[in-house]
Design a protein around this motif. Structure first.
Motif, PDB file in Angstrom:
ATOM      1  N   GLY A  38       5.549  -8.561  -8.846  1.00 44.21           N
ATOM      2  CA  GLY A  38       5.142  -9.818  -8.545  1.00 44.21           C
ATOM      3  C   GLY A  38       6.065 -10.378  -7.247  1.00 44.21           C
ATOM      4  N   ARG A  39       5.520 -11.066  -6.296  1.00 43.14           N
ATOM      5  CA  ARG A  39       6.024 -11.764  -5.137  1.00 43.14           C
ATOM      6  C   ARG A  39       6.964 -10.573  -4.297  1.00 43.14           C
ATOM      7  NH1 ARG A  39       2.933 -15.998  -5.286  1.00 43.14           N
ATOM      8  NH2 ARG A  39       3.425 -17.271  -6.841  1.00 43.14           N
ATOM      9  N   GLN A  40       6.440  -9.572  -4.099  1.00 42.29           N
ATOM     10  CA  GLN A  40       7.064  -8.518  -3.575  1.00 42.29           C
ATOM     11  C   GLN A  40       6.471  -7.818  -2.051  1.00 42.29           C
ATOM     12  OE1 GLN A  40      10.242  -7.216  -4.113  1.00 42.29           O
ATOM     13  NE2 GLN A  40      10.044  -8.841  -5.368  1.00 42.29           N
ATOM     14  N   GLY A  41       5.207  -8.636  -1.740  1.00 42.68           N
ATOM     15  CA  GLY A  41       4.410  -8.266  -0.450  1.00 42.68           C
ATOM     16  C   GLY A  41       3.310  -7.588  -0.467  1.00 42.68           C
ATOM     17  N   LYS A  42       2.802  -7.763  -1.458  1.00 41.65           N
ATOM     18  CA  LYS A  42       1.260  -6.904  -1.866  1.00 41.65           C
ATOM     19  C   LYS A  42       0.336  -7.674  -0.754  1.00 41.65           C
ATOM     20  CE  LYS A  42       1.246  -7.670  -6.027  1.00 41.65           C
ATOM     21  NZ  LYS A  42       2.556  -8.402  -6.166  1.00 41.65           N
ATOM     22  N   LYS A  57      -5.130 -14.120  -0.408  1.00 44.83           N
ATOM     23  CA  LYS A  57      -4.289 -15.060  -0.728  1.00 44.83           C
ATOM     24  C   LYS A  57      -3.367 -14.872  -1.825  1.00 44.83           C
ATOM     25  CE  LYS A  57      -6.573 -18.371   2.148  1.00 44.83           C
ATOM     26  NZ  LYS A  57      -6.402 -17.617   3.273  1.00 44.83           N
ATOM     27  N   VAL A  58      -2.376 -15.523  -2.148  1.00 48.19           N
ATOM     28  CA  VAL A  58      -1.505 -15.465  -3.218  1.00 48.19           C
ATOM     29  C   VAL A  58      -1.993 -16.303  -4.262  1.00 48.19           C
ATOM     30  CG1 VAL A  58       0.905 -16.004  -4.352  1.00 48.19           C
ATOM     31  CG2 VAL A  58       0.615 -14.994  -1.888  1.00 48.19           C
ATOM     32  N   SER A  60      -2.010 -17.298  -8.776  1.00 46.86           N
ATOM     33  CA  SER A  60      -1.251 -17.107  -9.788  1.00 46.86           C
ATOM     34  C   SER A  60      -1.666 -15.976 -10.968  1.00 46.86           C
ATOM     35  CB  SER A  60      -1.199 -18.658 -10.708  1.00 46.86           C
ATOM     36  OG  SER A  60      -2.235 -18.791 -10.933  1.00 46.86           O
ATOM     37  N   ASP A  86      -6.427  -5.900  -4.483  1.00 48.27           N
ATOM     38  CA  ASP A  86      -5.169  -6.646  -4.573  1.00 48.27           C
ATOM     39  C   ASP A  86      -5.093  -6.551  -6.282  1.00 48.27           C
ATOM     40  OD1 ASP A  86      -2.925  -8.068  -4.518  1.00 48.27           O
ATOM     41  OD2 ASP A  86      -4.002  -9.879  -4.546  1.00 48.27           O
ATOM     42  N   GLU A  88      -2.948  -8.069  -9.477  1.00 48.01           N
ATOM     43  CA  GLU A  88      -2.046  -9.230  -9.773  1.00 48.01           C
ATOM     44  C   GLU A  88      -0.717  -8.397  -9.861  1.00 48.01           C
ATOM     45  OE1 GLU A  88      -1.355 -11.782 -13.619  1.00 48.01           O
ATOM     46  OE2 GLU A  88      -3.111 -10.763 -13.413  1.00 48.01           O
ATOM     47  N   GLY A  89       0.610  -9.277  -9.530  1.00 48.20           N
ATOM     48  CA  GLY A  89       1.896  -8.664  -9.679  1.00 48.20           C
ATOM     49  C   GLY A  89       2.117  -8.269 -11.140  1.00 48.20           C
ATOM     50  N   THR A  92       5.427 -10.028 -14.282  1.00 47.76           N
ATOM     51  CA  THR A  92       5.821 -11.308 -14.078  1.00 47.76           C
ATOM     52  C   THR A  92       6.216 -12.036 -15.092  1.00 47.76           C
ATOM     53  OG1 THR A  92       3.362 -11.881 -14.191  1.00 47.76           O
ATOM     54  CG2 THR A  92       4.032 -11.489 -11.950  1.00 47.76           C
TER      55      THR A  92
END
Length: 115
Positions: A38-42, A57-58, A60, A86, A88-89, A92
């Motif tokens: 999560g939160r690494q640039g995907k 878009k990001v 949750s 895309d 999901e991270g 997380t």
């Protein structure tokens, strides 16, 4: 557009609207998926492929999402549709290890190219 989600019983389900959109695609399809922590640039990578700064878009929790329309590409004279997914991270704060493995596995299985 959400492709796969989890229902109230925690089972993975296909979103009917996404299935309908996929059925309308004619010809060969290549699938590029981006999966990772999560939160690494995907989202950044997918938006670079799209050529947009605000495409994906990001979110949750979205499980697996596809871009609403495949990109048309031609390779060796053959036109094909490029579908972007895309994921999901993984790992997380609110996920169990088993769930992260499931998301990762689903993403790999659906992909022609996995990033």
């Amino acid at each position: 557009m959400r492709l796969i989600y989890r229902d109230d019983n925690r089972n993975f389900k296909l979103k009917p609207e996404a299935v309908d959109a996929l059925r309308r695609i004619k010809g060969p399809i290549d699938v590029v998926s981006v999966c990772g922590l999560g939160r690494q640039g995907k989202i950044f990578i997918l938006n670079q492929i799209l050529g947009k700064s605000n495409g994906f878009k990001v979110a949750s929790t979205h499980r697996l999402s596809i871009w609403h329309a495949p990109l048309k590409r031609t390779l060796d004279g053959t036109e094909y549709s490029l579908l972007l997914i895309d994921a999901e991270g993984i790992k997380t704060y609110d996920q169990r290890e088993t769930y992260s493995r499931q998301i990762f596995s689903l993403t790999c299985l659906l992909s022609s190219m996995f990033i």
